[in-house]
Each structure stands twice: as structure tokens, then as C-alpha cells.
Scaffold this active site. Structure first.
Site, short mmCIF file in Angstrom:
data_model
loop_
_atom_site.label_atom_id
_atom_site.label_comp_id
_atom_site.label_asym_id
_atom_site.label_seq_id
_atom_site.Cartn_x
_atom_site.Cartn_y
_atom_site.Cartn_z
N GLY A 232 49.91 -20.03 51.26
CA GLY A 232 49.09 -19.42 52.32
C GLY A 232 48.10 -18.39 51.78
O GLY A 232 47.95 -17.32 52.36
N SER B 168 59.91 -10.34 57.73
CA SER B 168 59.39 -9.40 58.74
C SER B 168 60.51 -8.49 59.22
O SER B 168 61.67 -8.89 59.28
CB SER B 168 58.84 -10.20 59.92
OG SER B 168 58.67 -9.38 61.05
N TYR C 232 59.06 -16.40 66.46
CA TYR C 232 58.72 -15.77 65.18
C TYR C 232 59.94 -15.07 64.59
O TYR C 232 60.26 -15.24 63.41
CB TYR C 232 57.58 -14.77 65.42
CG TYR C 232 57.06 -14.10 64.17
CD1 TYR C 232 56.12 -14.73 63.35
CD2 TYR C 232 57.50 -12.82 63.80
CE1 TYR C 232 55.63 -14.10 62.21
CE2 TYR C 232 57.03 -12.20 62.67
CZ TYR C 232 56.09 -12.84 61.87
OH TYR C 232 55.61 -12.21 60.73
N LYS D 1 61.93 -15.94 61.04
CA LYS D 1 62.07 -14.98 59.93
C LYS D 1 63.55 -14.64 59.68
O LYS D 1 63.96 -14.49 58.53
CB LYS D 1 61.27 -13.71 60.23
CG LYS D 1 59.76 -13.92 60.27
CD LYS D 1 59.21 -14.39 58.93
CE LYS D 1 57.69 -14.23 58.84
NZ LYS D 1 57.13 -14.79 57.59
N1 NAP Z 1 50.29 -8.94 59.23
C1 NAP Z 1 51.45 -8.33 59.44
O1 NAP Z 1 51.51 -7.21 59.99
C2 NAP Z 1 52.74 -8.96 58.98
C3 NAP Z 1 53.94 -8.26 59.22
C4 NAP Z 1 55.15 -8.80 58.79
C5 NAP Z 1 55.14 -10.02 58.14
N2 NAP Z 1 53.97 -10.68 57.92
C6 NAP Z 1 54.04 -11.96 57.21
O2 NAP Z 1 53.14 -11.91 56.11
C7 NAP Z 1 52.71 -13.24 55.79
C8 NAP Z 1 51.19 -13.26 55.72
O3 NAP Z 1 50.70 -12.98 57.03
P1 NAP Z 1 49.21 -12.48 57.30
O4 NAP Z 1 49.32 -11.25 58.06
O5 NAP Z 1 48.40 -12.53 56.06
O6 NAP Z 1 48.74 -13.64 58.32
P2 NAP Z 1 47.39 -14.46 58.46
O7 NAP Z 1 46.23 -13.60 58.16
O8 NAP Z 1 47.47 -15.11 59.78
O9 NAP Z 1 47.50 -15.55 57.28
C9 NAP Z 1 48.47 -16.55 57.35
C10 NAP Z 1 48.27 -17.47 56.16
O10 NAP Z 1 49.28 -18.48 56.24
C11 NAP Z 1 48.63 -19.73 56.05
N3 NAP Z 1 49.34 -20.85 56.67
C12 NAP Z 1 49.60 -21.07 57.98
N4 NAP Z 1 50.21 -22.27 58.13
C13 NAP Z 1 50.32 -22.80 56.89
C14 NAP Z 1 50.86 -24.01 56.38
N5 NAP Z 1 51.38 -24.94 57.19
N6 NAP Z 1 50.81 -24.21 55.04
C15 NAP Z 1 50.26 -23.31 54.21
N7 NAP Z 1 49.71 -22.16 54.64
C16 NAP Z 1 49.76 -21.91 55.95
C17 NAP Z 1 47.25 -19.56 56.68
O11 NAP Z 1 46.41 -20.57 56.20
P3 NAP Z 1 45.14 -21.15 57.02
O12 NAP Z 1 43.99 -20.28 56.65
O13 NAP Z 1 45.02 -22.55 56.53
O14 NAP Z 1 45.48 -21.06 58.48
C18 NAP Z 1 46.91 -18.16 56.17
O15 NAP Z 1 46.40 -18.21 54.87
C19 NAP Z 1 53.28 -14.14 56.88
O16 NAP Z 1 54.47 -14.74 56.42
C20 NAP Z 1 53.60 -13.18 58.01
O17 NAP Z 1 54.61 -13.66 58.87
C21 NAP Z 1 52.78 -10.19 58.33
#
Ligand code: NAP
Length: 231
Positions: free
Chosen positions: A8, A138, A153, A157
Site C-alpha cells: 500500500g 490501530s 475496521y 485490526k
Molecule cells: N491515518 C491514520 O490515522 C491511521 C491510524 C491507525 C492506523 N492506520 C493504518 O495505517 C495504514 C496506512 O493508512 P493511511 O492512513 O496511509 O491510509 P490511506 O491514505 O487511505 O492509504 C491506504 C493505502 O492502502 C492501499 N490499499 C488499499 N487497498 C489495497 C489493496 N487491496 N492492496 C494494496 N494496497 C491497498 C491504498 O492504495 P490505493 O492508492 O491503490 O487505494 C493506499 O496506498 C493502514 O493500515 C491504516 O489502517 C492509519
């Protein structure tokens, strides 16, 4: 220098991890669903002098994960970062209006996805001799988290946490360190502008944790600060 595979990596935290880790001299295998649409990631690869390469991998598809493994071949992978994630929005994952198709999708991407990637790339991780598996999870997975959660979600997780602690037990004796990492509340597309941390500062803090992991961390649930997270 380590060889690090990230899922991702097209945007958000995954992109920043890939960009910064390559800038620190690591060999980064940055995977994303569709490299043709990942313009920013491809630009980072072009600017990296070959330390960052882009590979197609949809973690929701066993066929796609296997195809990526075939492309990368037997190259040892020192660190796997299971980062890919999805958030289907709160309205469709609360009591009374559950969207079950979305729930299945979130479980496929965030619970089965990391397992799929570990299963396919285990020979590469074992070949490292000191492999590390970091699954981005998370705070919503924790029983101690007492705010309203999206059931889809949070359950995906929480399931990842359980699966990864089981893998820690199974793989620890083979020299593999498996860690869960809550990365902070980050201003990405997933969390939006109200969150606490910019993606670049969050990535830098998570990288400090990832680079400092030792076998003594096997099975731990950590925060982006390096502190242990309550379960
Ligand atoms: N942001 C927060 O506050 C937060 C907090 C706790 C945990 N997290 C975790 O941190 C991680 C990164 O999140 P983020 O905040 O960077 O979210 P984001 O900006 O929405 O990015 C999500 C990434 O996952 C990719 N993805 C989605 N479905 C996929 C698939 N089937 N195969 C491969 N890649 C896929 C997306 O690719 P596309 O561009 O192709 O859609 C994107 O690059 C996630 O696991 C999220 O649950 C985030």
C-alpha cells in the site's frame, strides 16, 4: 542497509515510509495495487537512483500476491511492512446499519491481506536470517480503546493483532521478529485533516521504531513513539 517490502505504498503513510526509507539508504520494494496510477510513487522511484522500485500487488488477491512474489523472486527481505488498509466510513459499520459487503472487504484487506503476504514472502523473510514483520494496526483494535469504533475496521485490526501474535509464537524460534504497530493518528485520506500528525512526521517516528526493533520485541504491540500499546 536493509531490504524492505511495503504494501500500500502509493499514498498516505505507506508512500512516506517508502520515500524516507529509500532516502536513508535502504533497498525499498514499494508495492501498490496499480503502479500505472501511482504517479508520485513512480516519481520517487525515478529519483531514488534504483534504491526504490515499484511492484504491483493487491493484498486482497492471492493471485496478485503470488505474482508479486514471482516478480521479486528469492531476494531476501529483511523487513516486511504490512501497511495497506481501507476504511469504509463510519455510517456503514455501526450497529443498525452494517454494510456486510464492506465488512467482508475490510477483513479481506486488513486481516487476510497481511497473512497472505507473510505466507507468500516467508521464504524471503527467512532468507534474511533476522527478518522482521511489522503490521500496521490501530489503537481501535485494543480492548482498552473506549471510544466508538467502526465494527468492520476495528475487528479487522483486532484480527490482525491475534494472527500476528500467533505468527510471533510460530516464527520467533526461526529468528523472525513480528510486531504490531499503531502508527499514530495521521492526516491521510483515511483519517482526514482533523488528525494529529502529518504523514512525513508520522513516517519518521515509525521508521525510528522499525529500525530499532530487536528479537526482544517479538509479539509486542507498539505505538509510533516506541512505547508499548495497551491490548
Ligand atoms: N491515518 C491514520 O490515522 C491511521 C491510524 C491507525 C492506523 N492506520 C493504518 O495505517 C495504514 C496506512 O493508512 P493511511 O492512513 O496511509 O491510509 P490511506 O491514505 O487511505 O492509504 C491506504 C493505502 O492502502 C492501499 N490499499 C488499499 N487497498 C489495497 C489493496 N487491496 N492492496 C494494496 N494496497 C491497498 C491504498 O492504495 P490505493 O492508492 O491503490 O487505494 C493506499 O496506498 C493502514 O493500515 C491504516 O489502517 C492509519
Amino acid at each position: 542497509m536493509a531490504t524492505i517490502l511495503i504494501t500500500g505504498a502509493a499514498r498516505g503513510l505507506g508512500y512516506e515510509l517508502a520515500r524516507q526509507l529509500a532516502g536513508r539508504g535502504h533497498r525499498v520494494l514499494a508495492t501498490c495495487r496499480d503502479p500505472r496510477r501511482a504517479d508520485t510513487l513512480r516519481a520517487a522511484a525515478d529519483a531514488s537512483g534504483g534504491t526504490l522500485t515499484v511492484h504491483a500487488m493487491d493484498v486482497g488477491s492471492t493471485e496478485s500476491v503470488k505474482a508479486c512474489r514471482a516478480e521479486i523472486g528469492d531476494m531476501p527481505v529483511d523487513i516486511l511492512v504490512n501497511n495497506a488498509g481501507v476504511w469504509g466510513g463510519l455510517p456503514g459499520q455501526v450497529l443498525g446499519s452494517m454494510d456486510y459487503d464492506n465488512w467482508a472487504h475490510e477483513l479481506n484487506i486488513m486481516l487476510m491481506g497481511p497473512f497472505r503476504v507473510v505466507e507468500s514472502f516467508l521464504p524471503n523473510i527467512l532468507a534474511s536470517g533476522a527478518g522482521r514483520i511489522v503490521s500496521i494496526t490501530s489503537q481501535t483494535a485494543a480492548h482498552s480503546y473506549d471510544h466508538v469504533v467502526g465494527y468492520a475496521y476495528a475487528s479487522a485490526k483486532a484480527g490482525t493483532n491475534r494472527v500476528m501474535t500467533a505468527l510471533a509464537q510460530e516464527l520467533g524460534c526461526k529468528g523472525v521478529t513480528v510486531v504490531l504497530l499503531h502508527p499514530g493518528w495521521i492526516r491521510t485520506e483515511m483519517a482526514g485533516a482533523v488528525a494529529d500528525l502529518e504523514p512525513d512526521e508520522a513516517a519518521a517516528m515509525n521508521i525510528a521504531v522499525i529500525e530499532g526493533l530487536t528479537p526482544a520485541d517479538n509479539g509486542k504491540f507498539l505505538k509510533w513513539t516506541g512505547d508499548e500499546h495497551a491490548w
